[in-house]
Design an enzyme around this catalytic site. Structure first.
Site, PDB file in Angstrom:
ATOM      1  N   GLN A  63      27.156  37.477   0.981  1.00 50.12           N
ATOM      2  CA  GLN A  63      27.330  36.157   0.369  1.00 50.12           C
ATOM      3  C   GLN A  63      25.962  35.498   0.194  1.00 50.12           C
ATOM      4  OE1 GLN A  63      28.566  32.314   2.131  1.00 50.12           O
ATOM      5  NE2 GLN A  63      30.463  32.590   0.983  1.00 50.12           N
ATOM      6  N   TYR A 118      27.629  23.698  -0.692  1.00 45.14           N
ATOM      7  CA  TYR A 118      26.331  24.319  -0.947  1.00 45.14           C
ATOM      8  C   TYR A 118      25.932  24.109  -2.412  1.00 45.14           C
ATOM      9  CZ  TYR A 118      26.472  25.790   3.802  1.00 45.14           C
ATOM     10  OH  TYR A 118      26.506  25.745   5.177  1.00 45.14           O
ATOM     11  N   ARG A 156      32.925  32.469  -4.841  1.00 43.97           N
ATOM     12  CA  ARG A 156      33.776  31.666  -3.963  1.00 43.97           C
ATOM     13  C   ARG A 156      33.739  30.210  -4.401  1.00 43.97           C
ATOM     14  NH1 ARG A 156      34.146  30.866   2.670  1.00 43.97           N
ATOM     15  NH2 ARG A 156      36.359  30.462   2.618  1.00 43.97           N
ATOM     16  N   GLY A 176      39.087  33.905   8.777  1.00 41.44           N
ATOM     17  CA  GLY A 176      37.837  33.484   9.372  1.00 41.44           C
ATOM     18  C   GLY A 176      37.896  33.544  10.882  1.00 41.44           C
ATOM     19  N   ARG A 177      38.391  32.463  11.500  1.00 40.38           N
ATOM     20  CA  ARG A 177      38.395  32.367  12.960  1.00 40.38           C
ATOM     21  C   ARG A 177      39.123  33.531  13.633  1.00 40.38           C
ATOM     22  NH1 ARG A 177      40.480  26.331  12.584  1.00 40.38           N
ATOM     23  NH2 ARG A 177      40.952  27.163  10.510  1.00 40.38           N
TER      24      ARG A 177
END
Length: 365
Positions: free
Chosen positions: A96, A178, A225, A312-313
Site C-alpha cells: 500500500q 491521507y 482504496r 484488520g484487527r
C-alpha cells in the site's frame, strides 16, 4: 463463501480473506522494514491476499516516525526479503502506497520537512515522533503545483520499486485522511485552482496518480482504496455520493486489480457503488465499527456487495485467521497496549491455535 477461491482477470486467490493494511510502526529509522516485518506478514500468508501497512513513497509523504518507506535502494532490498518470505510460504502481497499529505511533523520525518497538503487545514491527531513521544499537530504548508507534480512522480517511482522488490502489486491509499483523500474531501481541499472546488477538480490529483502508476506497472497490478464519507481524523465530505460515483465512472473499465472500499453508517458506499463497479471489489466493514467477524464477512459476500472481505484487527491477533474461520474457532483479542512498538511483542508473538492447544488442524486451501 469466504474460503472459496477467487479468480478474475487480475487476481487468482485461494480464498476471499484479505489482510487489510494496518500501521504498525516497526521499521528502522531510515524507513526500511525490519526482519520482524517479514516474519509478521509470513505468519499471515494463508490470507488470500495481504495488503501491507501504508508505505511512504517519498520522505515528503511520511506521516509518522517508524512508518516504512519505499524510496531508496535500501528500502527496496529490505522489502524484497519480505516478499520472498511471503511467497515462499505460498502467499500473495500488495504494497500500500500511502502519502501523508497534511499529516506529519518535522520530528516524525527522516528529512525533518514540514508536511504539506491541498490546503492549510490542520489534522487534529497527535503524531508519533522518533523520540517515542507524541506531538501536537502543526499547520501544514499548501502544496504548490510543483509539489503536486512531484507527488505524482513519487507514487509512480515507488510503484516501480514495489514491483522490483517482488510485490504482486500496489494499492493506492485514497482513504482514511491521507493525501488523495485530502484532495477529495471538501473540508481539507479549499483550493480555488484546477485542483479544488468542483468535483472534477477534486478528482484531478487522484486520477493523475492512478494514471501515472498504471502507466508505470500496469492496471492489472494496481488497486485503489477509498473510504467514502469516512469521518476519521476530522475528514468531512458533505455529499460523498456524487463525488465517488463520478470517480468510479472515470476508472471503471480501466482494468484495475481491485477496488478496496470501506463502508460507513452515514453513507452506505457498498450498496451505492457496487453496481457502478465491474471489477473485483474488496469490502472493509470494520472501519469505525466493531471488529469484522467471519459472520459479518459472509453476510457481505452473500448479499453480493463484494467479492472479497478485508480483516484488520482480527488478523493482528490471529495469524492463522483463515484456519480459525475454516474450523469455526474463537478469535483471540488484540493487546491494544502493545499495538505499536519496535519489537515483536504484540506483533509476531500471537500464537496459532494449534500451537496454543498442542493440536494439529487439517489445513484448508
Amino acid at each position: 463463501m469466504l474460503l472459496t477461491e477467487f479468480r478474475s482477470a487480475t487476481l487468482n486467490l485461494p480464498n476471499r480473506v484479505v489482510m487489510a493494511p494496518m500501521t504498525r510502526l516497526r521499521s528502522h529509522r531510515d524507513g526500511s522494514p525490519t526482519a520482524e516485518v517479514a516474519r509478521y506478514y509470513t505468519q499471515r500468508a494463508e490470507a488470500g491476499l495481504i495488503v501491507t501497512e501504508g508505505i511512504w513513497p517519498h520522505p515528503s509523504g511520511q506521516s509518522e516516525a517508524w512508518v516504512p518507506g519505499l524510496h531508496t535502494d535500501a528500502h527496496e532490498h529490505a522489502w524484497r526479503h519480505v516478499t520472498e518470505s511471503v511467497h515462499a510460504a505460498g502467499g500473495r502481497i500488495f504494497a500500500q502506497l500511502m502519502h501523508g499529505g497534511r499529516k506529519g511533523h518535522p520530528g516524525a520525518r527522516i528529512d525533518g520537512s514540514i508536511p504539506a497538503g491541498p490546503s492549510a487545514v490542520i489534522d487534529a491527531e497527535h503524531v508519533h515522533l522518533y523520540d517515542d513521544t507524541k506531538a501536537a499537530p502543526i499547520i501544514p504548508a499548501v502544496m504548490s503545483r510543483t509539489d503536486i507534480d512531484a507527488a505524482v512522480t513519487h507514487f509512480a517511482d515507488a510503484a516501480r520499486r514495489a514491483i522490483a522488490a517482488g510485490f504482486d502489486g500496489v494499492e493506492l491509499h485514497g482513504a482514511n485522511s491521507y493525501l488523495l483523500h485530502q484532495f477529495l474531501a471538501d473540508n481539507t481541499n479549499l483550493r480555488t485552482d484546477e485542483y479544488g472546488g468542483s468535483i472534477a477538480n477534486r478528482l484531478r490529483l487522484p486520477l493523475r496518480v492512478l494514471t501515472a502508476v498504471t502507466d508505470a506497472i500496469g492496471a492489472h497490478r494496481t488497486g485503489l482504496r477509498l473510504s467514502p464519507g469516512n469521518p476519521q481524523f476530522g475528514m468531512r465530505e458533505t455529499d460523498p455520493a456524487p463525488l465517488y460515483r463520478a470517480l468510479l465512472s472515470e476508472i471503471d473499465g480501466a482494468g484495475l486489480a481491485y477496488l478496496h472500499l470501506t463502508d460507513d453508517d452515514a453513507y452506505p458506499a457498498l450498496r451505492d457503488l457496487r453496481p457502478r463497479w465491474s471489477g473485483p471489489l474488496i469490502a472493509n466493514v470494520g472501519e469505525n465499527r466493531d471488529r469484522t467477524t467471519p459472520s459479518a464477512a459472509h453476510a457481505v459476500l452473500a448479499a453480493g456487495l463484494a467479492d472479497l472481505v478485508s480483516f484488520g484487527r482480527a488478523f493482528l491477533a490471529n495469524p492463522d485467521l483463515v484456519q480459525r474461520i475454516a474450523h469455526d474457532l474463537p478469535l483471540a483479542p488484540v493487546r491494544e497496549e502493545v499495538l505499536y512498538g519496535r519489537e515483536g511483542v504484540g506483533y509476531t508473538d500471537y500464537p496459532r491455535w494449534d500451537e496454543q492447544h498442542d493440536t494439529v488442524l487439517p489445513r484448508s486451501a
